[in-house]
Design an enzyme around this catalytic site. Structure first.
Site, mmCIF file in Angstrom:
data_model
loop_
_atom_site.group_PDB
_atom_site.id
_atom_site.type_symbol
_atom_site.label_atom_id
_atom_site.label_comp_id
_atom_site.label_asym_id
_atom_site.label_seq_id
_atom_site.Cartn_x
_atom_site.Cartn_y
_atom_site.Cartn_z
ATOM 1 N N GLY A 165 41.593 33.743 48.279
ATOM 2 C CA GLY A 165 41.215 35.163 48.334
ATOM 3 C C GLY A 165 40.605 35.505 49.680
ATOM 4 O O GLY A 165 39.774 34.761 50.194
ATOM 5 N N ARG A 224 48.311 32.091 48.408
ATOM 6 C CA ARG A 224 48.087 30.989 47.468
ATOM 7 C C ARG A 224 49.395 30.204 47.446
ATOM 8 O O ARG A 224 50.462 30.775 47.241
ATOM 9 C CB ARG A 224 47.678 31.532 46.109
ATOM 10 C CG ARG A 224 46.320 32.242 46.198
ATOM 11 C CD ARG A 224 45.627 32.311 44.864
ATOM 12 N NE ARG A 224 44.205 32.593 45.043
ATOM 13 C CZ ARG A 224 43.674 33.828 45.051
ATOM 14 N NH1 ARG A 224 44.438 34.866 44.894
ATOM 15 N NH2 ARG A 224 42.378 33.983 45.217
ATOM 16 N N ASP A 230 36.753 27.362 47.025
ATOM 17 C CA ASP A 230 36.750 25.960 46.579
ATOM 18 C C ASP A 230 38.157 25.388 46.417
ATOM 19 O O ASP A 230 38.376 24.209 46.686
ATOM 20 C CB ASP A 230 35.884 25.754 45.329
ATOM 21 C CG ASP A 230 36.383 26.503 44.127
ATOM 22 O OD1 ASP A 230 35.981 26.173 43.015
ATOM 23 O OD2 ASP A 230 37.205 27.432 44.299
ATOM 24 N N THR A 273 34.500 33.145 50.966
ATOM 25 C CA THR A 273 34.772 33.719 49.642
ATOM 26 C C THR A 273 33.678 34.709 49.280
ATOM 27 O O THR A 273 32.502 34.462 49.572
ATOM 28 C CB THR A 273 34.858 32.632 48.544
ATOM 29 O OG1 THR A 273 34.812 33.265 47.254
ATOM 30 C CG2 THR A 273 33.724 31.625 48.598
ATOM 31 N N ASP A 329 32.721 35.164 46.375
ATOM 32 C CA ASP A 329 32.107 34.705 45.122
ATOM 33 C C ASP A 329 30.777 33.953 45.300
ATOM 34 O O ASP A 329 30.012 33.822 44.342
ATOM 35 C CB ASP A 329 33.064 33.784 44.355
ATOM 36 C CG ASP A 329 34.391 34.451 44.021
ATOM 37 O OD1 ASP A 329 34.425 35.694 43.986
ATOM 38 O OD2 ASP A 329 35.381 33.723 43.804
ATOM 39 N N ASP A 359 30.312 30.838 45.457
ATOM 40 C CA ASP A 359 30.254 29.774 44.455
ATOM 41 C C ASP A 359 30.422 28.366 45.038
ATOM 42 O O ASP A 359 30.789 27.438 44.315
ATOM 43 C CB ASP A 359 31.318 30.018 43.360
ATOM 44 C CG ASP A 359 32.738 30.094 43.926
ATOM 45 O OD1 ASP A 359 32.887 30.147 45.157
ATOM 46 O OD2 ASP A 359 33.681 30.095 43.121
ATOM 47 N N ARG A 388 34.986 35.408 39.953
ATOM 48 C CA ARG A 388 35.733 34.382 39.208
ATOM 49 C C ARG A 388 34.856 33.898 38.051
ATOM 50 O O ARG A 388 34.605 34.678 37.157
ATOM 51 C CB ARG A 388 36.150 33.232 40.130
ATOM 52 C CG ARG A 388 37.269 32.402 39.512
ATOM 53 C CD ARG A 388 37.992 31.540 40.503
ATOM 54 N NE ARG A 388 38.920 32.281 41.317
ATOM 55 C CZ ARG A 388 39.737 31.739 42.203
ATOM 56 N NH1 ARG A 388 39.710 30.436 42.407
ATOM 57 N NH2 ARG A 388 40.570 32.465 42.888
ATOM 58 N N GLU A 391 33.169 39.461 35.950
ATOM 59 C CA GLU A 391 34.505 39.191 35.388
ATOM 60 C C GLU A 391 34.542 37.712 35.043
ATOM 61 O O GLU A 391 33.887 36.914 35.680
ATOM 62 C CB GLU A 391 35.583 39.455 36.451
ATOM 63 C CG GLU A 391 35.476 38.481 37.625
ATOM 64 C CD GLU A 391 36.707 38.380 38.505
ATOM 65 O OE1 GLU A 391 37.634 39.173 38.350
ATOM 66 O OE2 GLU A 391 36.711 37.495 39.372
#
Ligand code: ADP
Ligand code: F6P
Length: 326
Positions: free
Chosen positions: A14, A75, A106, A129, A131, A133, A175, A226
């Site tokens: 992403g 991707r 990741d 990212t 996110d 994460d 995510r 989400e």
């Protein structure tokens, strides 16, 4: 250890605001230190198809302020197979690329780790990212911009929520991580956040109705991360319709607008610092590490650690949100 003369750089997974600032920093730092740079287009796909261009300093002029990624991203399922990675490695050999800088999340760093292990190629990762994460870094490139986008949107939703005295569930990305939802809720002054990390602990909707949605508040905003684990904003809106029909409920899913926009100063600065650090790391002989920032200092995080560990949510943040939403 073979001398590194030429590095390849790619963005994967992403996209995230600040990736361009990172591409610029890696390219300029490499050239400053006497290395050649090759830009690889469309993530690992470009490494397989050979979509590669030599980068000079002017290739990265005027991009620090741009969202998205000038290298494009993709991707690539083929790269997940040993055969795909074999082709990617052959491309690297053919192009004279001695080391790879991968900017991504990741999944992308998992791919870099495998390539490094299988072909003994030096790889350095940058956490790109929205996110946030990745373990071992306080923040990732793009996270701060996405947070600012969220709070800008929630500020606007607040106007209509207040006028109509409604309960809004606003779904944000992440995510399976709740960083955007929790910190977005604090920043926007929302009443609650529903995040996957706490899904099994408590019924977060019940908690919110019990603690957060007092009689003195006629409107409320709840940020929902989400995730299949939480079920997303629609799931909670349905539940409210069935279990608490007295509330007038609406849903907004912010979606991909969270991935766009000009990066904030914070994201541009960390992308620049991490980009410079990635070249420094290579020259120090570091291999297979992600560049992180912890307590405002650059750190090297082994790929295995960055990818494998679930980055914990700071419970103090939950207390802050709860105390301030009375
Ligand atoms: P992100 O990097 O943002 O987490 P993805 O999980 O979609 O995004 O991963 C991006 C790309 O990284 C994938 O399309 C694939 O090419 C590569 N990748 C992801 N997981 C693996 C894996 N287990 N093995 C090899 N490559 C992977
Ligand atoms: O990892 C970044 C992210 O935006 C997640 O927050 C989200 O779940 C996912 O990517 C969406 O991916 P896609 O680009 O396939 O819509």
């Amino acid at each position: 250890m073979a001398t590194i003369k030429c590095i390849g750089i790619l963005t994967s997974g992403g996209d995230a605001p600040g990736m361009n600032a990172a591409i610029r920093a890696v390219t300029r730092a490499a050239i400053y230190n006497g290395l050649a740079v090759k830009g690889i287009y469309r993530g690992y796909k470009g490494l397989i198809t050979g979509e590669i261009q030599e980068f000079k300093t002017q290739n990265v002029s005027n991009i620090i302020q741009l969202g998205g990624t000038i290298l494009k991203t993709a991707r690539c399922a083929e790269f997940k197979t040993p055969e795909g990675r074999q082709i990617a490695h052959e491309t690297m050999v053919r192009e004279g690329i001695d080391a790879l800088i991968v900017i991504g999340g990741d999944g992308s760093l998992t791919g870099a780790r495998l390539l490094a292990q299988e072909f003994d190629v030096p790889c350095i990762g940058l956490p790109g990212t929205i996110d946030n994460d990745l373990y071992g870094t306080d923040t990732t490139i793009g996270y701060d911009t996405a947070l600012n986008t969220i709070l800008d949107a929630v500020d606007k939703i607040r106007d209509t929520a207040t006028s109509h005295e409604r309960l809004f569930f606003v779904e944000v990305m992440g995510r399976d991580a709740g960083f955007l939802a929790l910190n977005g809720a604090i920043a926007a002054g929302a009443e609650a956040a529903i995040i996957p990390e706490f899904n099994t602990e408590v019924d977060q909707l019940e908690e919110f109705i019990k603690n957060g949605f007092r009689k003195s508040k006629s409107s409320s905003i709840v940020l929902v991360a989400e995730s299949e684990i939480t079920g997303g904003a629609m799931h909670y809106a349905e539940r409210v319709k069935n279990e608490y029909p007295q509330y007038d409920v609406r849903v907004t899913i912010l979606g991909h607008l969270q991935r766009g926009g000009s990066p904030t100063a914070h994201d541009r600065i960390i992308a620049s610092r991490m980009g410079v650090a990635s070249i420094q790391a290579l020259m120090e002989g570091q291999r297979n590490v992600m560049i992180g920032i912890e307590n405002d200092k650059i750190v090297y995080v082994p790929f295995a650690k960055a990818i494998k560990n679930d980055k914990p949510i700071d419970r103090e943040l939950v207390n802050v949100l709860n105390e301030l939403s009375i």
